[in-house]
Enzyme design. Structure first.
Site, PDB file in Angstrom:
ATOM      1  N   LYS A   1     -14.758   1.510  12.177  1.00  0.00           N
ATOM      2  CA  LYS A   1     -14.081   0.926  11.017  1.00  0.00           C
ATOM      3  C   LYS A   1     -15.132   0.183  10.209  1.00  0.00           C
ATOM      4  CE  LYS A   1      -9.715   0.297   9.589  1.00  0.00           C
ATOM      5  NZ  LYS A   1      -8.579   1.210   9.685  1.00  0.00           N
TER       6      LYS A   1
ATOM      7  N   GLY B   1      11.642  -0.105   5.519  1.00  0.00           N
ATOM      8  CA  GLY B   1      10.543   0.159   4.590  1.00  0.00           C
ATOM      9  C   GLY B   1      10.604   1.559   4.007  1.00  0.00           C
TER      10      GLY B   1
ATOM     11  N   ASN C   1       5.282   4.609   1.184  1.00  0.00           N
ATOM     12  CA  ASN C   1       4.702   5.950   1.314  1.00  0.00           C
ATOM     13  C   ASN C   1       5.219   6.689   2.539  1.00  0.00           C
ATOM     14  OD1 ASN C   1       2.997   5.734  -0.947  1.00  0.00           O
ATOM     15  ND2 ASN C   1       1.633   4.425   0.232  1.00  0.00           N
ATOM     16  N   VAL C   2       5.196   6.026   3.683  1.00  0.00           N
ATOM     17  CA  VAL C   2       5.601   6.688   4.933  1.00  0.00           C
ATOM     18  C   VAL C   2       7.124   6.764   5.021  1.00  0.00           C
ATOM     19  CG1 VAL C   2       5.526   6.565   7.452  1.00  0.00           C
ATOM     20  CG2 VAL C   2       3.502   5.973   6.129  1.00  0.00           C
TER      21      VAL C   2
HETATM   22  P1  NAD Z   1       3.701   0.970   1.748  1.00  0.00           P
HETATM   23  O1  NAD Z   1       3.110  -0.321   1.284  1.00  0.00           O
HETATM   24  O2  NAD Z   1       3.689   2.156   0.849  1.00  0.00           O
HETATM   25  O3  NAD Z   1       5.237   0.726   2.181  1.00  0.00           O
HETATM   26  C1  NAD Z   1       5.707  -0.388   2.842  1.00  0.00           C
HETATM   27  C2  NAD Z   1       7.142  -0.624   2.343  1.00  0.00           C
HETATM   28  O4  NAD Z   1       7.733  -1.659   3.135  1.00  0.00           O
HETATM   29  C3  NAD Z   1       7.213  -1.086   0.890  1.00  0.00           C
HETATM   30  O5  NAD Z   1       8.167  -0.312   0.190  1.00  0.00           O
HETATM   31  C4  NAD Z   1       7.647  -2.559   1.003  1.00  0.00           C
HETATM   32  O6  NAD Z   1       8.423  -2.985  -0.102  1.00  0.00           O
HETATM   33  C5  NAD Z   1       8.463  -2.503   2.274  1.00  0.00           C
HETATM   34  N1  NAD Z   1       8.651  -3.796   2.935  1.00  0.00           N
HETATM   35  C6  NAD Z   1       7.779  -4.824   3.019  1.00  0.00           C
HETATM   36  N2  NAD Z   1       8.352  -5.838   3.701  1.00  0.00           N
HETATM   37  C7  NAD Z   1       9.579  -5.428   4.077  1.00  0.00           C
HETATM   38  C8  NAD Z   1      10.648  -6.017   4.812  1.00  0.00           C
HETATM   39  N3  NAD Z   1      10.558  -7.246   5.310  1.00  0.00           N
HETATM   40  N4  NAD Z   1      11.782  -5.304   4.994  1.00  0.00           N
HETATM   41  C9  NAD Z   1      11.900  -4.055   4.495  1.00  0.00           C
HETATM   42  N5  NAD Z   1      10.925  -3.446   3.788  1.00  0.00           N
HETATM   43  C10 NAD Z   1       9.785  -4.119   3.583  1.00  0.00           C
HETATM   44  O7  NAD Z   1       2.984   1.291   3.144  1.00  0.00           O
HETATM   45  P2  NAD Z   1       2.938   2.690   3.900  1.00  0.00           P
HETATM   46  O8  NAD Z   1       1.705   3.407   3.531  1.00  0.00           O
HETATM   47  O9  NAD Z   1       4.278   3.350   3.789  1.00  0.00           O
HETATM   48  O10 NAD Z   1       2.725   2.178   5.390  1.00  0.00           O
HETATM   49  C11 NAD Z   1       3.793   1.614   6.135  1.00  0.00           C
HETATM   50  C12 NAD Z   1       3.289   1.201   7.506  1.00  0.00           C
HETATM   51  O11 NAD Z   1       2.757   2.344   8.182  1.00  0.00           O
HETATM   52  C13 NAD Z   1       2.144   0.185   7.493  1.00  0.00           C
HETATM   53  O12 NAD Z   1       2.266  -0.640   8.629  1.00  0.00           O
HETATM   54  C14 NAD Z   1       0.891   1.042   7.608  1.00  0.00           C
HETATM   55  O13 NAD Z   1      -0.182   0.325   8.157  1.00  0.00           O
HETATM   56  C15 NAD Z   1       1.401   2.115   8.554  1.00  0.00           C
HETATM   57  N6  NAD Z   1       0.653   3.374   8.474  1.00  0.00           N
HETATM   58  C16 NAD Z   1       0.608   4.087   7.316  1.00  0.00           C
HETATM   59  C17 NAD Z   1      -0.075   5.289   7.256  1.00  0.00           C
HETATM   60  C18 NAD Z   1      -0.115   6.121   5.996  1.00  0.00           C
HETATM   61  O14 NAD Z   1      -0.477   7.316   6.072  1.00  0.00           O
HETATM   62  N7  NAD Z   1       0.262   5.574   4.860  1.00  0.00           N
HETATM   63  C19 NAD Z   1      -0.734   5.783   8.408  1.00  0.00           C
HETATM   64  C20 NAD Z   1      -0.664   5.048   9.599  1.00  0.00           C
HETATM   65  C21 NAD Z   1       0.036   3.838   9.617  1.00  0.00           C
END
Ligand code: NAD
Length: 371
Positions: free
Chosen positions: A81, A181, A184-185
């Site tokens: 990292k 949430g 993206n995911v």
């Molecule tokens: P993102 O920022 O696009 O989405 C997160 C969502 O959660 C947002 O819509 C936000 O408004 C919502 N949120 C925040 N606090 C909240 C709460 N208290 N209650 C309900 N919703 C809430 O992030 P992402 O890329 O979707 O990633 C989500 C998680 O997955 C993170 O923990 C990230 O580290 C993990 N992750 C993502 C990827 C990837 O490919 N994007 C890969 C591995 C792990």
């Protein structure tokens, strides 16, 4: 505490590189935790750390996590990292990322970087000007683009594996799955769940996102402070870390937890407590490895279809963790670590013996770079 003491305290890292270029204001640290299985891959985080010690601790912790994630995913990758100290909103320049790219290049493929919090595809493009050892570059350059559809598909596989183990079938038809949430995911996951006939219940602090999903899929939404406590088969955390903690754990009404968020357990003991409560926990880093699988495919010459197929492996990986937890009578979070460590020991030793034969060389990256 000095840097060497901090490094020994936070794991047995192979190499830690401090990168400094005052001309462009670069202060960065690259940590290579373990390369027994292959080159150390992990994103570059740009963050306004309070001080250099905080940055060092973060990069040591995150790189070790990548070793476990890649090993448990069954990939021939090690863990690394990087962190760049600075404000990602105001301090990004082409020079900063190109100087950083030169440091990455100096490691000659031992460390491969990618996007992370505070960095984006454009930054990877600047790094790519200086080194082929970067993933997540634009599709035009042979990159893989946005990883989240692949992460979400892996999460779907993790959910199916949890359903298979806990409920005796991996069909999600009619199943209540609480998704925290819709970023993206989460948004991709909801799409896949609906396609599979599941009944997602969703929440997000962003009400526009909630409305969009409810309108599109005709699904149920609840308030963000209620989503964790829904009566449901599976809880899929896809927002924040540490959501399973002393305040929430006894109020959970799900049969299993399987979601995309990183670091869902506030502490390891919460994983043990889930086991005592009879809630099956699919370890986060095994479930959310689809994004990493996607960038791995980029190293071999990218194909979206192949990446999508690869994410199906999350299903088997999660079942393997459950089997090992049962075999050893331990929590699934501990079993995931054990699985990763066993693979590093056995396969790492093999790779040493057959060096140059069993390990794949990532020639495509160099070819693309030299075009
Ligand atoms: P993102 O920022 O696009 O989405 C997160 C969502 O959660 C947002 O819509 C936000 O408004 C919502 N949120 C925040 N606090 C909240 C709460 N208290 N209650 C309900 N919703 C809430 O992030 P992402 O890329 O979707 O990633 C989500 C998680 O997955 C993170 O923990 C990230 O580290 C993990 N992750 C993502 C990827 C990837 O490919 N994007 C890969 C591995 C792990």
């Amino acid at each position: 505490m000095g840097p060497f003491e901090l490094i020994s305290k936070h794991g047995e890292h192979e190499q830690v590189l401090f990168c400094h270029d005052p001309n462009v204001g670069l202060k960065a640290i690259i940590a290579i935790h373990n390369t027994a299985l292959g080159p150390a891959l992990g994103g570059t985080r740009m963050w306004n750390y309070k001080n250099e010690e905080e940055a060092l601790i973060d990069v040591l912790r995150l790189s070790k996590g990548m070793t476990y994630k890649a090993a448990a995913a069954g990939l021939n990758l090690g863990g690394g990292k990087a962190v760049i100290i600075g404000d990602s909103k105001t301090q990004k320049t082409e020079g900063l990322f190109r100087a950083f790219g030169q440091f990455v290049n100096s490691l000659n493929g031992k460390y491969i970087t990618a996007e992370d919090v505070g960095t984006c595809e454009g930054d990877m493009e600047n790094i790519f000007m200086e080194t082929p050892w970067v993933t997540g570059i634009p599709k035009d350059f042979g990159g893989s683009g946005d990883p989240s559809p692949y992460t979400a598909h892996g999460v779907l596989m993790g959910i199916k594996a949890a359903a298979q183990k806990k409920l005796g079938s991996d069909s999600l038809k009619g199943m209540r799955i609480a998704v925290q949430g819709l970023g993206n995911v989460g948004s991709h996951l909801v799409k896949y769940l609906v396609q599979d006939g599941a009944k997602p219940i969703v929440a997000d602090i962003d009400q526009d996102r909630v409305k969009r999903h409810v309108d599109q899929y005709k699904i149920e939404a609840v308030s963000p402070d209620q989503i964790l406590f829904q009566e449901c088969e599976i809880l899929a955390p896809c927002a924040l870390g540490a959501i399973i903690n002393d305040q929430t754990i006894t109020k959970l009404k799900c049969k299993a937890v399987a979601g995309g968020a990183n670091n869902q357990l506030a502490e390891a003991r919460h994983g043990d407590q889930l086991k005592e409560l009879g809630i099956l926990y699919a370890p986060d880093y095994v479930v959310n490895a689809g994004g990493l699988m996607n960038v791995f495919v980029e190293l071999e010459g990218y194909s979206g279809d192949r990446a999508f197929e690869k994410t199906r492996k999350v299903y088997d990986n999660v079942l393997k963790v459950f089997a090992l937890a049962e075999r050893d009578g331990i929590g699934t979070h501990r079993a995931a670590d054990r699985l990763a460590e066993e693979r590093i020991t056995t396969i790492g030793r093999l790779k040493q013996r057959h060096q140059g034969k069993s390990s794949r060389s990532f020639t495509t990256m160099r070819e693309v770079h030299n075009r």
